[in-house]
Write an enzyme that holds these catalytic residues in place. Structure first.
Site, short mmCIF file in Angstrom:
data_model
loop_
_atom_site.label_atom_id
_atom_site.label_comp_id
_atom_site.label_asym_id
_atom_site.label_seq_id
_atom_site.Cartn_x
_atom_site.Cartn_y
_atom_site.Cartn_z
N ASP A 157 2.84 38.47 -91.03
CA ASP A 157 3.09 39.76 -91.71
C ASP A 157 2.09 40.06 -92.82
O ASP A 157 2.41 40.74 -93.81
CB ASP A 157 4.52 39.80 -92.30
CG ASP A 157 5.60 39.60 -91.24
OD1 ASP A 157 5.38 40.00 -90.10
OD2 ASP A 157 6.65 39.03 -91.58
N HIS A 189 7.66 45.57 -88.48
CA HIS A 189 8.47 44.63 -89.27
C HIS A 189 9.56 45.42 -90.01
O HIS A 189 9.25 46.45 -90.63
CB HIS A 189 7.58 43.87 -90.26
CG HIS A 189 8.36 42.89 -91.07
ND1 HIS A 189 8.74 41.66 -90.56
CD2 HIS A 189 8.90 42.97 -92.31
CE1 HIS A 189 9.46 41.03 -91.47
NE2 HIS A 189 9.57 41.79 -92.54
N VAL A 196 5.37 33.37 -82.70
CA VAL A 196 4.20 33.49 -83.58
C VAL A 196 2.96 33.28 -82.72
O VAL A 196 2.84 32.27 -82.02
CB VAL A 196 4.26 32.47 -84.74
CG1 VAL A 196 2.99 32.55 -85.59
CG2 VAL A 196 5.49 32.74 -85.61
N LEU A 197 2.06 34.24 -82.75
CA LEU A 197 0.88 34.16 -81.88
C LEU A 197 -0.14 33.17 -82.44
O LEU A 197 -0.29 33.04 -83.65
CB LEU A 197 0.25 35.54 -81.77
CG LEU A 197 1.13 36.61 -81.11
CD1 LEU A 197 0.54 37.99 -81.33
CD2 LEU A 197 1.26 36.32 -79.62
N ASN A 256 12.83 49.30 -79.67
CA ASN A 256 11.51 49.82 -80.07
C ASN A 256 10.66 50.13 -78.84
O ASN A 256 9.94 51.12 -78.81
CB ASN A 256 10.79 48.84 -81.00
CG ASN A 256 11.27 48.98 -82.43
OD1 ASN A 256 10.99 49.97 -83.09
ND2 ASN A 256 12.03 48.00 -82.90
N GLY A 286 -2.19 35.53 -90.22
CA GLY A 286 -1.06 35.15 -91.07
C GLY A 286 0.24 35.74 -90.53
O GLY A 286 0.23 36.39 -89.49
C1 GRF Z 1 13.42 45.11 -84.81
O1 GRF Z 1 14.18 45.21 -85.99
C2 GRF Z 1 12.01 44.74 -85.15
O2 GRF Z 1 11.54 45.33 -86.30
C3 GRF Z 1 12.16 43.27 -85.36
O3 GRF Z 1 13.06 42.85 -84.34
C4 GRF Z 1 13.89 43.93 -83.97
C5 GRF Z 1 13.71 44.15 -82.50
O4 GRF Z 1 14.55 45.10 -81.98
N1 GRF Z 1 10.90 42.61 -85.44
P1 GRF Z 1 14.36 45.67 -80.52
O5 GRF Z 1 14.19 44.51 -79.57
O6 GRF Z 1 13.15 46.58 -80.53
O7 GRF Z 1 15.62 46.43 -80.24
#
Ligand code: GRF
Length: 210
Positions: free
Chosen positions: A151, A110, A93-94, A14, A149
């Site tokens: 998500d 998510h 978790v922050l 990501n 919370g």
């Molecule tokens: C992704 O599926 C994201 O949605 C989840 O953890 C994964 C992380 O993947 N929270 P990357 O590190 O971005 O490859």
């Protein structure tokens, strides 16, 4: 130019999608000013280095108390000048304090259609495992603002992805990333950076600009 801090724990695909979108101009008026990983060996840190983005590992284990860890995170982000924090596969978790400090300026990706398959324990492959176990035919991904919370914050964007009978958790995870996460996360950052999305009184407001 909106400065963005990206928090990661793992592979960082990501993060890569964000880097690519900034480089290709799909994300306009934003720049990644810092990458923080809680894990020293996260491949995401290499992705940052390869792209000359300042990066550091800040791990809870290196601090005596949660307060000190929080402070180190807050200081690093403040020093970077970041005004938007993106949780991109960040598995810590922050604390309430951290969330309060950057209220309305933290977003998370998510890998399911919230409110399905989210909350405590639903992270990484566990999410896709639960999706397959339940037998739903549609899953997807959600980008949302972070509140205190798990998500539960206001939803910015969602994209649906089909589940196929022969899917394994890994295959489904990959499809959700390719068809949803890597698309809606950069889009959300671009929308925020260009004033199309804002958070007003706890609600996501979308303003269509040309
Ligand atoms: C992704 O599926 C994201 O949605 C989840 O953890 C994964 C992380 O993947 N929270 P990357 O590190 O971005 O490859």
């Amino acid at each position: 130019m909106l400065k963005v801090a990206v928090l990661v724990s793992g592979g960082g695909t990501n993060l890569q999608a964000l880097i690519d979108a900034v480089q290709h101009g799909t994300i306009k008026n934003a720049d990644i000013s810092l990458v923080i990983s809680n894990k020293k060996n996260a491949y995401a840190l290499e992705r940052a280095a390869n792209n000359h983005i300042p990066a550091k590992c800040i791990s809870k284990a290196d601090y005596e108390s949660l307060e000190e860890y929080d402070q180190a995170m807050i200081d690093a982000i403040r020093e970077s000048g970041a005004e938007l924090i993106v949780l991109a596969g960040f598995l810590v978790v922050l604390s309430k304090r951290f969330v309060k400090e950057f209220e309305g300026r933290i977003i998370n990706i998510h890998p399911s259609l919230i409110p399905a398959f989210c909350g405590e324990g639903f992270y990484g492959l566990h999410v896709h495992e639960a999706v397959l176990k339940r037998g739903v035919k549609i899953t997807g991904a959600t980008v949302h603002f972070v509140d205190d919370g798990t998500d539960t914050g206001p939803i910015i964007a969602q994209k649906a992805v089909e589940v196929y009978e022969k899917d394994t958790e890994e295959i489904l995870q990959r499809r959700v990333m390719e068809q949803a996460e890597w698309i809606i996360l950069p889009q959300a950052v671009d929308d925020i950076a260009n004033g199309r999305i804002s958070l007003i009184d706890g609600k996501v407001v979308r303003e269509e600009t040309e």
